[in-house]
Scaffold this active site. Sequence first.
Site, mmCIF file in Angstrom:
data_model
loop_
_atom_site.group_PDB
_atom_site.id
_atom_site.type_symbol
_atom_site.label_atom_id
_atom_site.label_comp_id
_atom_site.label_asym_id
_atom_site.label_seq_id
_atom_site.Cartn_x
_atom_site.Cartn_y
_atom_site.Cartn_z
ATOM 1 N N ASP A 43 -29.551 12.062 29.992
ATOM 2 C CA ASP A 43 -31.002 11.899 30.087
ATOM 3 C C ASP A 43 -31.554 12.380 31.422
ATOM 4 O O ASP A 43 -32.546 13.106 31.474
ATOM 5 C CB ASP A 43 -31.383 10.431 29.869
ATOM 6 N N HIS A 78 -28.631 10.558 21.086
ATOM 7 C CA HIS A 78 -28.941 9.991 22.396
ATOM 8 C C HIS A 78 -27.983 10.545 23.432
ATOM 9 O O HIS A 78 -27.034 11.290 23.109
ATOM 10 C CB HIS A 78 -28.909 8.460 22.360
#
Length: 348
Positions: free
Chosen positions: A161, A131
Amino acid sequence: MKPLASIRVVEFEGIGPGPLCGRMLADMGAEVTVIARPVAGVVTERLSNGAPPPLREGKRVVTLDLKQPADKQQALALVAESDGLIEGNRPGVMERLGLGPADCAALNPRLVYGRMTGWGQSGPLAQAAGHDLNYVALSGALSLAAVDGQRPIVPPTVLGDAGGALGLAFGMVSGLLQARLTGRGCVVDAAIVDVVAMLGGIAQWVAASGGLAGTAPSVFHDSPFYDTYRCVDGGFVTVGAIEPQFYRVLLDRLGLHDVDPAAQYDTAAWPALKQRFQELFLSRSRQHWCDLLEGTDACFAPVLTLAEAVGHPHNQARGIFGAAGHGGLRGLSAPRFDALPEMPPKQS
């Protein structure tokens, strides 16, 4: 102006950067069709708090079970009519579904096939889970947030992200331009670790010169003129007066007339001067410092909550934030586009 108004994109829904890229393209005028799973994933449910995912805004949603032959054919029909495709699965998943680049190119050779992953389509980690925080760590960027050997500060889920989404959007538009010129599409391999490393160019330059993560005092970690400071009311403010002319303004506004502006980079004096800054900012409220410094060349800004940021006069004048579905808010489309001004007619 919506420069992507003629573009069609099909997005195989994932979480995080892929959908954000899709919304970026939709904000620029692209017609984005989301292929959603019949059952939402656990992470999506938690992050959306049971409401429809906000990153679907501005998109058309089609729910398909890609393991069913009829639904897969419907997905391929959408691909055949699209200019671009976004998917965020682990490498090999789309190929096993019969929706990989080769399958789609057979139907649509002009297709720009965007692949959003953390580690990329190749390399030893390509099949490993990860992540945002992991990708930022491996890029080297997270280490630059560590001060004096302390634990690195965990950034909000933006650097990885959102950086990955921006990188994919840039790659998609570049690929679309090439397809318009050549008639051939391409595969865009957008790995978050790649994009964060690319975006870290300035920090890498500073680190190479010893200004970050080295043994010498750092402007960005140790100087008094680039830091956050607590105020008496519990609020925080920031100053970033790196250039000498701005540092002079800061000192003058703070009333520190005994401090020599020409000695700004005397690192031996930094600890004592930073202590003075801390005590001075702590003696007044955040609003006091806003009244005194905001809008000047002291390189100042208050640390605002999201709710405060929405109400700030500058952000309101720029129209930076807007209402999202279900009572939320979001930053609106950026960058902005205006037509070039017409040249005045030449005088005869």
